[in-house]
Motif scaffolding. Structure first.
Motif, PDB file in Angstrom:
ATOM      1  N   UNK A  12       0.845  -1.240  -0.020  1.00  0.00           N
ATOM      2  CA  UNK A  12       0.132   0.032   0.067  1.00  0.00           C
ATOM      3  C   UNK A  12       0.977   1.315  -0.012  1.00  0.00           C
ATOM      4  N   UNK A  13       0.492   2.093  -0.759  1.00  0.00           N
ATOM      5  CA  UNK A  13       1.279   3.338  -0.840  1.00  0.00           C
ATOM      6  C   UNK A  13       0.435   4.749  -0.922  1.00  0.00           C
ATOM      7  N   UNK A  14       0.852   5.795  -0.564  1.00  0.00           N
ATOM      8  CA  UNK A  14       0.060   7.015  -0.820  1.00  0.00           C
ATOM      9  C   UNK A  14       0.414   7.712  -1.868  1.00  0.00           C
ATOM     10  N   UNK A  15      -0.487   7.978  -3.059  1.00  0.00           N
ATOM     11  CA  UNK A  15      -0.103   8.461  -4.255  1.00  0.00           C
ATOM     12  C   UNK A  15      -0.564   9.941  -4.237  1.00  0.00           C
ATOM     13  N   UNK A  16       0.665  10.756  -4.357  1.00  0.00           N
ATOM     14  CA  UNK A  16       0.669  12.193  -4.500  1.00  0.00           C
ATOM     15  C   UNK A  16       0.606  12.626  -5.865  1.00  0.00           C
ATOM     16  N   UNK A  17       0.668  11.736  -7.078  1.00  0.00           N
ATOM     17  CA  UNK A  17       1.015  12.175  -8.345  1.00  0.00           C
ATOM     18  C   UNK A  17      -0.396  12.153  -9.045  1.00  0.00           C
ATOM     19  N   UNK A  18      -1.204  13.260  -8.656  1.00  0.00           N
ATOM     20  CA  UNK A  18      -2.519  13.334  -9.531  1.00  0.00           C
ATOM     21  C   UNK A  18      -2.557  14.629  -9.959  1.00  0.00           C
ATOM     22  N   UNK A  19      -2.311  14.841 -11.187  1.00  0.00           N
ATOM     23  CA  UNK A  19      -1.937  16.270 -11.712  1.00  0.00           C
ATOM     24  C   UNK A  19      -3.308  17.283 -11.717  1.00  0.00           C
ATOM     25  N   UNK A  20      -4.703  16.392 -11.918  1.00  0.00           N
ATOM     26  CA  UNK A  20      -5.938  17.219 -11.740  1.00  0.00           C
ATOM     27  C   UNK A  20      -6.298  17.494 -10.596  1.00  0.00           C
ATOM     28  N   UNK A  21      -5.789  16.801  -9.560  1.00  0.00           N
ATOM     29  CA  UNK A  21      -6.146  17.023  -7.948  1.00  0.00           C
ATOM     30  C   UNK A  21      -6.362  18.373  -7.472  1.00  0.00           C
ATOM     31  N   UNK A  22      -7.427  18.530  -6.762  1.00  0.00           N
ATOM     32  CA  UNK A  22      -7.971  19.837  -6.148  1.00  0.00           C
ATOM     33  C   UNK A  22      -6.627  20.174  -5.090  1.00  0.00           C
ATOM     34  N   UNK A  23      -5.875  19.288  -4.906  1.00  0.00           N
ATOM     35  CA  UNK A  23      -4.532  19.499  -4.099  1.00  0.00           C
ATOM     36  C   UNK A  23      -4.753  18.839  -2.525  1.00  0.00           C
ATOM     37  N   UNK A  24      -4.048  19.441  -1.852  1.00  0.00           N
ATOM     38  CA  UNK A  24      -4.007  18.828  -0.326  1.00  0.00           C
ATOM     39  C   UNK A  24      -5.345  19.605   0.509  1.00  0.00           C
ATOM     40  N   UNK A  25      -5.798  19.169   1.226  1.00  0.00           N
ATOM     41  CA  UNK A  25      -7.052  19.893   2.152  1.00  0.00           C
ATOM     42  C   UNK A  25      -6.836  19.582   3.438  1.00  0.00           C
ATOM     43  N   UNK A  26      -5.631  18.939   3.951  1.00  0.00           N
ATOM     44  CA  UNK A  26      -5.257  18.759   5.449  1.00  0.00           C
ATOM     45  C   UNK A  26      -4.064  18.033   5.558  1.00  0.00           C
ATOM     46  N   UNK A  27      -3.492  18.105   6.831  1.00  0.00           N
ATOM     47  CA  UNK A  27      -2.116  17.420   6.937  1.00  0.00           C
ATOM     48  C   UNK A  27      -2.380  15.980   6.874  1.00  0.00           C
ATOM     49  N   UNK A  28      -1.259  15.354   6.613  1.00  0.00           N
ATOM     50  CA  UNK A  28      -0.880  13.708   6.536  1.00  0.00           C
ATOM     51  C   UNK A  28      -2.027  13.194   5.721  1.00  0.00           C
ATOM     52  N   UNK A  29      -2.821  12.031   6.302  1.00  0.00           N
ATOM     53  CA  UNK A  29      -3.647  11.073   5.198  1.00  0.00           C
ATOM     54  C   UNK A  29      -5.117  10.939   5.837  1.00  0.00           C
ATOM     55  N   UNK A  30      -5.281  11.692   6.849  1.00  0.00           N
ATOM     56  CA  UNK A  30      -6.846  11.591   7.471  1.00  0.00           C
ATOM     57  C   UNK A  30      -6.759  11.895   8.949  1.00  0.00           C
ATOM     58  N   UNK A  31      -7.838  11.825   9.707  1.00  0.00           N
ATOM     59  CA  UNK A  31      -8.012  11.988  10.991  1.00  0.00           C
ATOM     60  C   UNK A  31      -8.028  10.388  11.385  1.00  0.00           C
ATOM     61  N   UNK A  32      -7.051   9.939  11.726  1.00  0.00           N
ATOM     62  CA  UNK A  32      -6.864   8.366  11.524  1.00  0.00           C
ATOM     63  C   UNK A  32      -7.515   7.694  12.408  1.00  0.00           C
ATOM     64  N   UNK A  33      -7.589   8.243  13.709  1.00  0.00           N
ATOM     65  CA  UNK A  33      -8.388   7.705  15.122  1.00  0.00           C
ATOM     66  C   UNK A  33      -9.865   7.506  14.704  1.00  0.00           C
ATOM     67  N   UNK A  34     -10.439   8.599  13.918  1.00  0.00           N
ATOM     68  CA  UNK A  34     -11.812   8.432  13.554  1.00  0.00           C
ATOM     69  C   UNK A  34     -11.765   7.437  12.527  1.00  0.00           C
ATOM     70  N   UNK A  35     -10.843   7.231  11.733  1.00  0.00           N
ATOM     71  CA  UNK A  35     -10.924   6.077  10.685  1.00  0.00           C
ATOM     72  C   UNK A  35     -10.927   4.864  11.349  1.00  0.00           C
TER      73      UNK A  35
END
Ligand SMILES: *Cc1c(COP(=O)(O)O)cnc(C)c1O
Length: 497
Positions: free
Chosen positions: A321-344
């Motif tokens: 599993x990897x974190x994919x940052x290479x998405x040219x049409x993305x609206x970009x980053x909307x928060x730090x890191x990958x999510x509110x992890x404990x909530x997930x």
């Protein structure tokens, strides 16, 4: 206090508590250290002057016991789902199973550092990946970003994606259609993305009529934002036809999924024609919330919007599993890191412990409980839309107003009976609304106690309206000047004099 005996109560050992600044005595401290056995160096010799704190006038000097009791007592002035029934409509205050907390605290999850390289965070990434799949399946959508930190943040991300989608086709368009029963965050999210909001009236049955959407629809409408079930707790029965009308002019259908708990496992927004939907994990998927507590508003989208999802996305590759940052049409980053992890982790534990059948039963029970309350209370309170509801029902104060008792008074009086009041004065389309959402986690005994309290208050409104108007009588603080508290908040303590 008059009225039936309280079974859940706020009377008893509730302490009056002065400010911590008014406690303690000079020289009292909350620690003891053994005598120093090395030469002492003054802090001034080690720390640059601009980083040194000066003396603080009036700083409380208290012991450990003073501090622990002060904050524990104050915590008892609060109300939470672990104390009792919390029928706050639209907020879905369901009980949060303890197993979720256990799982979120497993050291591999609870102590994972956000800067861990992907190779050392495979379990965490896999959980995010699996949760995304579950949410996609539940909603009937193709991919899901887990990043947004709340429902409103999810709406913002969703509208940003809609804008990017239209922009990529050459024209971002100008307007968003929103039914008048919508949550206030819907127009706010639209306006933040530069859209003009066009309000759509609800029909006589409390739902949006296709003709009203068709009349407002043109090629400058970027999207319709619709909550289903809506904030009256009613299922938008024309949703599929409405979606066809919006799509017919190239618009997008944004589904506000905050009320997904009413339809889990029964029907899927993607199957109605919804293109974008936010999940309020802190409502539907049981997270401790309230007081602005931790939440998350993942957003699911249909295939054509996937290129615009925020970065990073979790991907499953042959190397793991990897974190994919290479998405040219993305609206970009909307928060730090990958999510509110404990909530997930908690949401994943909730989904997996209930399973498909359990989720469906949760939705069905939430709907059953709301209909039970609606039927038991409609003899005492005015019910503006008298039809089968979903997870919540909305009454008004129309039957009590002739006695000079209004919604606010009814809500305050409920506290004397040991209940958290329901949501009041929302949705705006019902004057004096009382919006009651029992959730599926309450027993029939609790619902019956609540009904008894509400009926007693309706009776008091006729016989002793002054008692209701002066409520609450039992809590330590009664009616606050809420306007002043909002406009002139005192957030910093200053020494007296
Ligand atoms: C709660 C809610 C929201 C906003 O969600 P937050 O997590 O509070 O930002 C939006 N729409 C509806 C219908 C809601 O009930």
């Amino acid at each position: 206090m008059s009225g039936p005996e309280r079974t859940v109560g706020t009377a008893g050992l509730v302490f009056r508590e002065p400010l911590i600044f008014d406690q303690g005595s000079p020289g009292r401290v909350g620690y003891s250290l053994p005598p120093c056995d090395v030469p002492e160096t003054a802090a001034e010799a080690l720390i640059p002057p601009h980083l040194l704190r000066g003396p603080i006038a009036g700083m409380p000097e208290v012991s450990e016991v003073d501090v622990v009791r002060h904050f524990t007592r104050m915590s008892q002035w609060n109300y939470g789902i672990d104390l009792g029934f919390y029928p706050l409509g639209s907020c879905t205050m369901k009980y949060n199973p303890r197993v979720n907390e256990d799982v979120a605290r497993l050291p591999g999850f609870g102590k994972a550092h956000p800067y861990l390289p992907d190779a050392l965070a495979q379990g965490a990434l896999e959980l995010l990946w699996e949760l995304e799949r579950d949410l996609a399946e539940i909603s009937g959508l193709d991919r899901v970003t887990l990043h947004p930190s709340a429902g409103a943040h999810g709406e913002l991300a969703g509208v940003m994606m809609i804008r990017a989608y239209h922009q990529a086709k050459g024209n971002p368009r100008q307007k968003i259609l929103i039914p008048e029963s919508a949550h206030g965050t819907n127009p706010a999210s639209s306006a933040l993305c530069g859209y003009r909001v066009v309000s759509i009236r609800s029909g006589p049955r409390g739902v949006v009529e296709p003709a009203a959407v068709a009349a407002a629809m043109d090629d400058q409408v970027a999207a319709l934002m619709i909550t289903n079930p809506n904030t009256l707790g009613l299922f938008e029965e024309h949703i599929a036809e409405i979606a066809r009308i919006v799509h017919g002019q190239g618009g997008q259908v944004y589904g506000d999924g905050a009320n997904l708990n009413a339809v889990l496992g029964v029907t899927r927004p993607g199957d109605w024609g919804v293109d974008v939907l936010q999940f309020n994990l802190h409502k539907t998927f049981s997270q401790p919330h309230g007081g602005g507590g931790p939440g998350a508003g993942p957003v699911g989208v249909r295939q054509h919007l996937v290129p615009f999802l925020p970065v990073p996305l979790v991907e499953k590759t042959t190397k793991g599993f990897t974190l994919d940052h290479d998405r040219p049409q993305s609206i970009g980053r909307i928060r730090s890191f990958a999510a509110s992890f404990g909530v997930m982790v908690r949401a994943y534990a909730y989904i997996r412990s209930l399973g498909p059948d359990g989720l469906k039963r949760a939705a069905e029970t939430a709907v059953l409980n709301a209909n039970y309350l609606m039927h038991r209370l409609k003899g005492s309170y005015h019910l503006p839309y008298d039809r089968v509801c979903k997870h919540e029902c909305v009454f008004s104060d129309a039957a009590q107003l002739p006695h000079g008792v209004k919604t606010l008074d009814i809500a305050k009086r409920l506290m004397d009976y040991g209940f958290h009041p329901p949501t009041i004065y929302f949705p705006l389309i019902v004057a004096g609304a009382l919006m009651i959402e029992p959730t599926e986690t309450e027993s029939k005994e609790t619902l019956d106690q609540f009904v008894a309290a509400m009926q007693a208050i309706a009776h008091e409104a006729q016989e002793t309206p002054d008692v209701v108007r002066a409520a609450p009588h039992t809590p330590l603080v009664s009616r606050l000047d809420e306007t002043r508290a909002a406009r002139q908040p005192v957030l910093r303590w200053r020494p007296k004099g």
